[in-house]
Enzyme design. Structure first.
Site, mmCIF file in Angstrom:
data_model
loop_
_atom_site.group_PDB
_atom_site.id
_atom_site.type_symbol
_atom_site.label_atom_id
_atom_site.label_comp_id
_atom_site.label_asym_id
_atom_site.label_seq_id
_atom_site.Cartn_x
_atom_site.Cartn_y
_atom_site.Cartn_z
ATOM 1 N N SER A 49 0.803 -1.233 0.000
ATOM 2 C CA SER A 49 0.000 0.000 0.000
ATOM 3 C C SER A 49 0.828 1.271 0.000
ATOM 4 C CB SER A 49 -0.928 0.010 1.216
ATOM 5 O OG SER A 49 -0.167 -0.140 2.392
ATOM 6 N N ASP A 98 -3.393 7.713 8.090
ATOM 7 C CA ASP A 98 -4.332 6.813 8.763
ATOM 8 C C ASP A 98 -3.560 5.832 9.630
ATOM 9 O OD1 ASP A 98 -3.383 4.792 7.117
ATOM 10 O OD2 ASP A 98 -5.231 4.551 5.966
ATOM 11 N N HIS A 102 -0.552 4.395 7.371
ATOM 12 C CA HIS A 102 0.046 5.072 6.210
ATOM 13 C C HIS A 102 0.349 6.535 6.480
ATOM 14 C CE1 HIS A 102 -2.521 1.710 4.828
ATOM 15 N NE2 HIS A 102 -1.425 1.414 4.163
#
Ligand SMILES: *[C@@H]1O[C@H](CO)[C@@H](O)[C@H](O)[C@H]1NC(C)=O
Ligand SMILES: *[C@@H]1O[C@H](CO)[C@@H](O)[C@H](O)[C@H]1NC(C)=O
Length: 377
Positions: free
Chosen positions: A42, A338, A341
């Site tokens: 990610s 978040d 991340h």
């Protein structure tokens, strides 16, 4: 002004490839460009997971993801651009589109294969992500097509001039703690790490055999000190100090990073012409967690978007089971966007380190910077 820019980027990124998809490509273009191929998790996924059958845990295609830069949720796990986007900008390339994005047939500038949740091991979030092994299979498809279109010699040249960027390993260590620790616990830590590194290395070797020579690698984050894993620590250990990191995860990341550094230096001795840039994201991020204000940040531990202690619950966007979440007003003052991340602001600083931007006194990319890989070799 910023909004207008964002729209222009949006247009170029999403519509131009489609317009030209069926036309003939000027092969001249390929003589002058260095293609950029992106693999991993990610940290680098620009939206591949929008197109797979998975859960919202592994997707970020809803507000407020993308709110700062794109004004549109692209699937990136951030409020804006990722490290790979900034690297593409430094290299004068357009943003590199996801492999699975419908209509993405323009491979001359590279392709993004990364998938949120992916690891080097097939067991990692199996069934919900595109594993590194599958990403490598997709790359082989692209390589075959380029070779067919350009001819063997020129195709190979494009491969050897290209830069291959990886962020992999984080989920191999995180996933057992979030799903079933049994798999991890059936190996010693060093054996588990050697399997992760072994699978990563074999993908690198495959790409090398297909002509790849220039590899950029981002090492593991300080995995125990992310908002999500600090919360995990609090939940799993009632006696935990409120500011503690999850030690077991932190140790795995450190073991991994040592083994990774060794593996890359061995590859460069074994494989002729193999060049690499290893970015020590771990050290860099640890500094920023402890000294946010030195880096223009206000907050280094608590995320901008989420809920619970540290906003460590992965509820950003209200689409992952829990509807309520908090959202900070100034993402640019936060290190974490978040629970797992970073913000665009923080990714931009990382990209500058990886690229070897002169505005930084010390670069943490070794032995070469990514700029070296794009411009010197
Ligand atoms: C997606 O996954 C779910 C759960 O695993 C499954 O029930 C469903 O059939 C899948 N859908 C597609 C289109 O493959
Ligand atoms: C790759 O990972 C699998 C587990 O998914 C493991 O059995 C295998 O030994 C690993 N390969 C290498 C080369 O380390």
């Amino acid at each position: 002004m910023k909004k207008l820019e964002a729209r222009v980027v949006f247009f170029v990124l999403f519509f131009l490839p489609g317009l030209f998809a069926s036309g003939s490509h000027g092969s001249k273009q390929s003589h002058h460009r260095t293609a950029f191929f992106i693999f991993g998790d990610s940290l680098l996924d620009a939206g591949n997971n929008n197109y797979i059958n998975t859960t919202t845990l592994d997707q970020a295609n809803f507000w407020p993801y993308g709110e700062t830069y794109f004004n549109f949720p692209t699937g990136r796990f951030s409020d804006g651009r990722l490290i790979s986007d900034f690297i593409a900008e430094y290299a004068n390339l357009p943003l590199i589109a996801p492999f699975l994005q419908p209509g993405n047939r323009d491979y001359y500038n590279g392709v993004n294969f990364a998938s949120a949740g992916a690891g080097a091991l097939v067991q990692t979030f199996q069934g919900s992500v595109i594993s590194l092994r599958t990403q490598a299979k997709y790359f082989e498809k692209v390589e075959r097509r380029l070779r067919k279109e350009l001819g063997r010699r020129e195709g190979k040249q494009v491969m050897s001039r290209a830069v291959y960027l990886f962020s992999i390993g984080n989920n191999d260590y995180l996933s057992p703690f979030l799903t079933s620790p049994d798999f991890l616990n059936s190996f010693s830590p060093s054996h588990y790490v050697s399997m992760v590194i072994g699978n990563f290395t074999s993908v690198v070797e495959d790409i090398y055999r297909r002509g790849g020579r220039k590899f950029g690698v981002i090492n593991c984050l300080p995995l125990g000190c992310l908002p999500g894993t600090r919360l995990l620590m609090l939940n799993s250990n009632a006696a935990a100090n409120a500011s503690e990191c999850f030690h077991q995860l932190s140790r795995l990341a450190i073991l991994h990073n040592r083994a990774l550094s060794l593996a890359l230096s061995q590859l460069s001795q074994q494989l002729r012409g193999f060049q690499y840039s290893l970015y020590d994201f771990h050290t860099d991020l640890t500094h920023r967690i402890h000294h946010p204000s030195k880096f223009g940040l206000k907050e280094g531990k608590t995320a901008c978007c989420g809920s619970g202690p540290y906003r460590g619950e992965a509820s950003c966007g209200g689409r992952r089971g829990k509807k309520q979440f908090e959202l900070c007003e100034e993402p640019n003052r936060h290190l974490f966007w978040d629970s797992y991340h970073l913000t665009e602001f923080a990714y931009k600083q990382s990209a500058a380190q990886l690229w070897g931007d002169h505005t930084f006194k010390s670069n943490t990319a070794m032995p070469y910077t990514l700029r070296d890989l794009f411009q010197r070799f």
